[in-house]
Scaffold this active site. Structure first.
Site, PDB file in Angstrom:
ATOM      1  N   SER A  96       0.741  -1.306  -0.113  1.00  0.00           N
ATOM      2  CA  SER A  96       0.054   0.203   0.002  1.00  0.00           C
ATOM      3  C   SER A  96       0.863   1.191  -0.209  1.00  0.00           C
ATOM      4  O   SER A  96       1.465   1.573  -1.125  1.00  0.00           O
ATOM      5  CB  SER A  96      -0.860  -0.026   1.151  1.00  0.00           C
ATOM      6  OG  SER A  96      -2.034   0.691   0.938  1.00  0.00           O
ATOM      7  N   ASN A 120      -0.614  -4.694  -3.323  1.00  0.00           N
ATOM      8  CA  ASN A 120      -1.829  -3.595  -3.107  1.00  0.00           C
ATOM      9  C   ASN A 120      -1.479  -2.233  -3.422  1.00  0.00           C
ATOM     10  O   ASN A 120      -1.709  -1.419  -2.755  1.00  0.00           O
ATOM     11  CB  ASN A 120      -2.607  -3.838  -1.875  1.00  0.00           C
ATOM     12  CG  ASN A 120      -2.862  -5.334  -1.576  1.00  0.00           C
ATOM     13  OD1 ASN A 120      -2.404  -5.977  -0.805  1.00  0.00           O
ATOM     14  ND2 ASN A 120      -4.179  -5.685  -1.802  1.00  0.00           N
ATOM     15  N   HIS A 241      -7.417  -6.110   0.441  1.00  0.00           N
ATOM     16  CA  HIS A 241      -6.356  -5.189   0.333  1.00  0.00           C
ATOM     17  C   HIS A 241      -5.189  -5.729   1.230  1.00  0.00           C
ATOM     18  O   HIS A 241      -3.947  -5.389   1.279  1.00  0.00           O
ATOM     19  CB  HIS A 241      -6.818  -3.747   1.105  1.00  0.00           C
ATOM     20  CG  HIS A 241      -5.855  -2.873   1.007  1.00  0.00           C
ATOM     21  ND1 HIS A 241      -5.285  -2.387  -0.221  1.00  0.00           N
ATOM     22  CD2 HIS A 241      -5.057  -2.070   1.874  1.00  0.00           C
ATOM     23  CE1 HIS A 241      -4.312  -1.315   0.048  1.00  0.00           C
ATOM     24  NE2 HIS A 241      -4.163  -1.040   1.206  1.00  0.00           N
TER      25      HIS A 241
END
Length: 268
Positions: A96, A120, A241
């Site tokens: 992320s 992700n 996620h």
């Protein structure tokens, strides 16, 4: 596994977890989490490599950056962290926000990255998605913290998802709010910062996401891989996620293959 701290060249403190021996693998977590989020990967990859999971600035035991820090400031922080650890070229993976830092570092310092993995990742959000995430960043800056909404978006109802959700909720609940706000603001505004430089990254660049992730979508991963000279995509079915926590076996297998990938052509 306990955290270790080390001073950086600017007087800040770096906190990290380390295990194993061999070629170095550096892991960077996402906003609001900490290095413990990589525990499944540390356990698996440290069988063959020296694995170092960093606490991002303002997270865990690492000192925060300035409140107006942007993604390039986090990339510069990573350079200082690797210097403090006396590491030159590393295999670098991020999740992320950590994926944005990884991408930026691979673009800015290609001689220090033998291979990169983005878990992700976000890439060129739509105007609507960008406006929504910036609005959330501004709310966090103002002290309006909503943890249930992202947790519900990130996790399903399976027992594995719910166990991972409990861990993530604990980390989010313990994060320094100023550090969280700074990192989230950089994350919200950083999806295009290095996007035009992906084509200059010479090393293997893998993008891994879940097919149910609405914000770090499979389409984003495919676009990243298409822009990279040596891009590759893995989409994990049935996950969202937090794939490294909800699908650790699949992610560990992918990262093991990634670590075995040929780096010929990468600058080392």
């Amino acid at each position: 596994m306990t955290s270790t701290t080390r001073p950086l060249s600017d007087g800040a403190t770096l906190s990290y977890r380390e295990a194993g021996q061999g070629a170095p693998v550096v892991l960077i977590h996402g906003v609001g989490l900490q290095s413990a989020a990589w525990d499944p990967q540390i356990e698996a990859l440290s069988m063959t490599h020296r694995v170092i999971a960093l606490d991002m600035p303002g997270h865990g035991g690492s000192s925060p950056l300035a409140v107006d820090a942007t993604l390039p400031d986090f990339v510069a922080w990573l350079a200082r962290a690797l210097d403090a650890l006396e590491l030159e070229a590393v295999s670098l993976a991020g999740h992320s926000m950590g994926a944005l830092i990884t991408l930026g570092f691979a673009a800015a310092h290609p001689d220090r990255v033998t291979r990169a993995a983005l878990l992700n990742p976000v890439y060129r959000r739509s105007p609507e998605a960008r406006a929504a995430v910036i609005a959330r960043a501004d709310e966090i800056r103002q002290g309006q913290i909503d943890l249930d909404t992202p947790l519900t978006r990130w996790f399903g109802d399976s027992s594995a998802d719910q166990a991972a959700r409990a861990d993530v909720a604990e980390w989010l609940g313990a994060v320094d709010l100023d550090g969280y706000a700074t990192a989230y603001s950089a994350f919200a505004r950083g999806d295009t910062t290095y996007a035009d430089r992906i084509g200059t990254i010479p090393c293997p660049l893998w993008a891994i996401t879940g097919d149910g992730d609405p914000n770090s979508t499979p389409a984003m991963s495919w676009a990243i891989a298409a822009a990279a000279p040596r891009g590759r995509v893995l989409v994990i079915a049935g996950h969202r996620h937090m794939v490294n926590l909800t699908a650790p076996e699949a992610v560990n297998a992918a990262l093991t293959d990634w670590l075995a990938s040929d780096t010929e052509g990468a600058k080392t």
